[in-house]
Design a protein around this motif. Structure first.
Motif, PDB file in Angstrom:
ATOM      1  N   PHE A 100       0.841  -1.189   0.000  1.00  0.00           N
ATOM      2  CA  PHE A 100       0.000   0.000   0.000  1.00  0.00           C
ATOM      3  C   PHE A 100       0.882   1.246   0.000  1.00  0.00           C
ATOM      4  CE2 PHE A 100      -2.945  -3.153   1.443  1.00  0.00           C
ATOM      5  CZ  PHE A 100      -4.169  -2.743   0.960  1.00  0.00           C
ATOM      6  N   THR A 101       0.324   2.361  -0.435  1.00  0.00           N
ATOM      7  CA  THR A 101       1.098   3.592  -0.525  1.00  0.00           C
ATOM      8  C   THR A 101       1.152   4.310   0.821  1.00  0.00           C
ATOM      9  OG1 THR A 101      -0.857   4.812  -1.207  1.00  0.00           O
ATOM     10  CG2 THR A 101       0.511   3.901  -2.957  1.00  0.00           C
ATOM     11  N   VAL A 102       2.024   5.313   0.889  1.00  0.00           N
ATOM     12  CA  VAL A 102       2.230   6.079   2.123  1.00  0.00           C
ATOM     13  C   VAL A 102       0.961   6.794   2.586  1.00  0.00           C
ATOM     14  CG1 VAL A 102       3.550   7.973   3.139  1.00  0.00           C
ATOM     15  CG2 VAL A 102       4.696   6.279   1.728  1.00  0.00           C
ATOM     16  N   PRO A 103       0.154   7.384   1.696  1.00  0.00           N
ATOM     17  CA  PRO A 103      -1.064   8.048   2.183  1.00  0.00           C
ATOM     18  C   PRO A 103      -2.003   7.110   2.952  1.00  0.00           C
ATOM     19  CG  PRO A 103      -0.608   8.793  -0.020  1.00  0.00           C
ATOM     20  CD  PRO A 103       0.363   7.683   0.267  1.00  0.00           C
ATOM     21  N   ALA A 104      -2.051   5.859   2.579  1.00  0.00           N
ATOM     22  CA  ALA A 104      -2.879   4.903   3.322  1.00  0.00           C
ATOM     23  C   ALA A 104      -2.340   4.726   4.736  1.00  0.00           C
ATOM     24  CB  ALA A 104      -2.914   3.563   2.596  1.00  0.00           C
ATOM     25  N   MET A 105      -1.022   4.714   4.869  1.00  0.00           N
ATOM     26  CA  MET A 105      -0.403   4.591   6.187  1.00  0.00           C
ATOM     27  C   MET A 105      -0.659   5.839   7.026  1.00  0.00           C
ATOM     28  SD  MET A 105       2.556   5.627   8.051  1.00  0.00           S
ATOM     29  CE  MET A 105       3.389   6.399   6.712  1.00  0.00           C
ATOM     30  N   VAL A 106      -0.626   7.018   6.411  1.00  0.00           N
ATOM     31  CA  VAL A 106      -0.875   8.263   7.140  1.00  0.00           C
ATOM     32  C   VAL A 106      -2.322   8.308   7.626  1.00  0.00           C
ATOM     33  CG1 VAL A 106      -0.986  10.781   6.906  1.00  0.00           C
ATOM     34  CG2 VAL A 106       0.961   9.525   5.978  1.00  0.00           C
ATOM     35  N   VAL A 107      -3.260   7.864   6.805  1.00  0.00           N
ATOM     36  CA  VAL A 107      -4.662   7.810   7.228  1.00  0.00           C
ATOM     37  C   VAL A 107      -4.806   6.843   8.397  1.00  0.00           C
ATOM     38  CG1 VAL A 107      -6.971   7.059   6.509  1.00  0.00           C
ATOM     39  CG2 VAL A 107      -5.608   8.498   5.003  1.00  0.00           C
ATOM     40  N   TRP A 108      -4.131   5.704   8.342  1.00  0.00           N
ATOM     41  CA  TRP A 108      -4.168   4.743   9.449  1.00  0.00           C
ATOM     42  C   TRP A 108      -3.633   5.390  10.732  1.00  0.00           C
ATOM     43  CZ3 TRP A 108      -6.127   0.182  10.799  1.00  0.00           C
ATOM     44  CH2 TRP A 108      -5.569  -0.482  11.871  1.00  0.00           C
ATOM     45  N   ALA A 109      -2.529   6.124  10.622  1.00  0.00           N
ATOM     46  CA  ALA A 109      -1.936   6.771  11.794  1.00  0.00           C
ATOM     47  C   ALA A 109      -2.873   7.811  12.391  1.00  0.00           C
ATOM     48  CB  ALA A 109      -0.596   7.402  11.420  1.00  0.00           C
ATOM     49  N   ILE A 110      -3.536   8.586  11.542  1.00  0.00           N
ATOM     50  CA  ILE A 110      -4.475   9.610  12.033  1.00  0.00           C
ATOM     51  C   ILE A 110      -5.661   8.952  12.724  1.00  0.00           C
ATOM     52  CG2 ILE A 110      -6.076  11.419  11.306  1.00  0.00           C
ATOM     53  CD1 ILE A 110      -3.974  12.156   9.145  1.00  0.00           C
ATOM     54  N   LEU A 111      -6.168   7.875  12.152  1.00  0.00           N
ATOM     55  CA  LEU A 111      -7.279   7.163  12.786  1.00  0.00           C
ATOM     56  C   LEU A 111      -6.866   6.562  14.132  1.00  0.00           C
ATOM     57  CD1 LEU A 111      -8.876   5.379   9.712  1.00  0.00           C
ATOM     58  CD2 LEU A 111      -9.803   7.303  11.006  1.00  0.00           C
ATOM     59  N   CYS A 112      -5.666   6.009  14.211  1.00  0.00           N
ATOM     60  CA  CYS A 112      -5.184   5.458  15.479  1.00  0.00           C
ATOM     61  C   CYS A 112      -5.004   6.556  16.524  1.00  0.00           C
ATOM     62  CB  CYS A 112      -3.872   4.715  15.268  1.00  0.00           C
ATOM     63  SG  CYS A 112      -4.059   3.167  14.377  1.00  0.00           S
ATOM     64  N   ALA A 113      -4.503   7.718  16.110  1.00  0.00           N
ATOM     65  CA  ALA A 113      -4.334   8.835  17.039  1.00  0.00           C
ATOM     66  C   ALA A 113      -5.685   9.328  17.539  1.00  0.00           C
ATOM     67  CB  ALA A 113      -3.569   9.967  16.366  1.00  0.00           C
ATOM     68  N   ALA A 114      -6.658   9.415  16.649  1.00  0.00           N
ATOM     69  CA  ALA A 114      -7.997   9.848  17.057  1.00  0.00           C
ATOM     70  C   ALA A 114      -8.613   8.860  18.041  1.00  0.00           C
ATOM     71  CB  ALA A 114      -8.892  10.011  15.831  1.00  0.00           C
ATOM     72  N   LEU A 115      -8.417   7.573  17.804  1.00  0.00           N
ATOM     73  CA  LEU A 115      -8.929   6.554  18.724  1.00  0.00           C
ATOM     74  C   LEU A 115      -8.243   6.656  20.079  1.00  0.00           C
ATOM     75  CD1 LEU A 115     -10.737   4.070  19.147  1.00  0.00           C
ATOM     76  CD2 LEU A 115      -8.821   2.676  18.357  1.00  0.00           C
ATOM     77  N   TRP A 116      -6.931   6.902  20.087  1.00  0.00           N
ATOM     78  CA  TRP A 116      -6.205   7.037  21.342  1.00  0.00           C
ATOM     79  C   TRP A 116      -6.700   8.258  22.124  1.00  0.00           C
ATOM     80  CZ3 TRP A 116      -3.006  10.403  23.930  1.00  0.00           C
ATOM     81  CH2 TRP A 116      -2.311   9.874  25.008  1.00  0.00           C
ATOM     82  N   ILE A 117      -6.892   9.371  21.421  1.00  0.00           N
ATOM     83  CA  ILE A 117      -7.402  10.592  22.077  1.00  0.00           C
ATOM     84  C   ILE A 117      -8.794  10.313  22.645  1.00  0.00           C
ATOM     85  CG2 ILE A 117      -8.251  12.933  21.625  1.00  0.00           C
ATOM     86  CD1 ILE A 117      -5.296  12.946  21.776  1.00  0.00           C
ATOM     87  N   TRP A 118      -9.640   9.648  21.881  1.00  0.00           N
ATOM     88  CA  TRP A 118     -11.009   9.374  22.333  1.00  0.00           C
ATOM     89  C   TRP A 118     -11.008   8.475  23.567  1.00  0.00           C
ATOM     90  CZ3 TRP A 118     -15.640  11.303  21.821  1.00  0.00           C
ATOM     91  CH2 TRP A 118     -16.735  10.544  22.224  1.00  0.00           C
ATOM     92  N   ASN A 119     -10.181   7.443  23.568  1.00  0.00           N
ATOM     93  CA  ASN A 119     -10.139   6.516  24.694  1.00  0.00           C
ATOM     94  C   ASN A 119      -9.501   7.107  25.941  1.00  0.00           C
ATOM     95  OD1 ASN A 119     -11.452   4.439  23.410  1.00  0.00           O
ATOM     96  ND2 ASN A 119      -9.572   3.536  22.626  1.00  0.00           N
ATOM     97  N   ASN A 120      -8.761   8.192  25.798  1.00  0.00           N
ATOM     98  CA  ASN A 120      -8.076   8.811  26.932  1.00  0.00           C
ATOM     99  C   ASN A 120      -8.576  10.222  27.211  1.00  0.00           C
ATOM    100  OD1 ASN A 120      -6.082   6.709  27.614  1.00  0.00           O
ATOM    101  ND2 ASN A 120      -5.533   7.014  25.485  1.00  0.00           N
ATOM    102  N   ARG A 121      -9.800  10.515  26.862  1.00  0.00           N
ATOM    103  CA  ARG A 121     -10.352  11.855  27.073  1.00  0.00           C
ATOM    104  C   ARG A 121     -10.584  12.092  28.564  1.00  0.00           C
ATOM    105  NH1 ARG A 121     -14.136   8.455  25.201  1.00  0.00           N
ATOM    106  NH2 ARG A 121     -16.167   8.413  26.207  1.00  0.00           N
ATOM    107  N   PRO A 122     -10.497  13.358  28.990  1.00  0.00           N
ATOM    108  CA  PRO A 122     -10.638  13.665  30.421  1.00  0.00           C
ATOM    109  C   PRO A 122     -11.986  13.252  31.001  1.00  0.00           C
ATOM    110  CG  PRO A 122      -9.729  15.541  29.251  1.00  0.00           C
ATOM    111  CD  PRO A 122     -10.130  14.529  28.212  1.00  0.00           C
ATOM    112  N   SER A 123     -13.058  13.319  30.237  1.00  0.00           N
ATOM    113  CA  SER A 123     -14.373  12.977  30.775  1.00  0.00           C
ATOM    114  C   SER A 123     -14.505  11.486  31.074  1.00  0.00           C
ATOM    115  CB  SER A 123     -15.468  13.400  29.803  1.00  0.00           C
ATOM    116  OG  SER A 123     -15.341  12.698  28.581  1.00  0.00           O
ATOM    117  N   LYS A 124     -13.619  10.677  30.532  1.00  0.00           N
ATOM    118  CA  LYS A 124     -13.678   9.229  30.755  1.00  0.00           C
ATOM    119  C   LYS A 124     -12.949   8.818  32.034  1.00  0.00           C
ATOM    120  CE  LYS A 124     -13.104   4.954  28.243  1.00  0.00           C
ATOM    121  NZ  LYS A 124     -12.571   4.310  27.080  1.00  0.00           N
ATOM    122  N   ARG A 125     -12.119   9.708  32.558  1.00  0.00           N
ATOM    123  CA  ARG A 125     -11.350   9.384  33.761  1.00  0.00           C
ATOM    124  C   ARG A 125     -12.255   9.329  34.979  1.00  0.00           C
ATOM    125  NH1 ARG A 125      -7.010  13.580  32.086  1.00  0.00           N
ATOM    126  NH2 ARG A 125      -6.001  12.415  30.442  1.00  0.00           N
TER     127      ARG A 125
END
Length: 88
Positions: free
Chosen positions: A21-46
């Motif tokens: 796969f090309t690099v843009p597919a990897m960048v989209v994967w990284a952005i989605l993983c970062a968004a999931l990490w932010i969502w799972n670690n949001r302050p309201s969830k603590r």
């Protein structure tokens, strides 16, 4: 557990690199993983009722996390692409 999901997200760029796969597919994967990490670690969830951040601070934190994820995923992607070239 946040470290576990961050490490498991590195499987994605390895898979994408191995199958060509090309690099843009990897960048989209990284952005989605970062968004999931932010969502799972949001302050309201603590449990301790963490303090909410300002919107501008939240955006800057998200940009920092995305940059870190893209850097780590790019390293794994390039390493696997290199190793795949050696195996072929």
């Amino acid at each position: 557990m946040p470290d576990l999901e961050a490490l498991l997200s590195l499987v994605g760029p390895a898979y994408l690199a191995y199958y060509g796969f090309t690099v843009p597919a990897m960048v989209v994967w990284a952005i989605l993983c970062a968004a999931l990490w932010i969502w799972n670690n949001r302050p309201s969830k603590r449990r301790d009722g963490g303090v909410a951040r300002l919107r501008s601070a939240s955006v800057m934190f998200f940009v920092l996390v995305v940059a870190c994820y893209v850097a780590a995923h790019t390293g794994v992607y390039l390493l696997v692409r290199h190793l795949t070239g050696l195996w072929a």
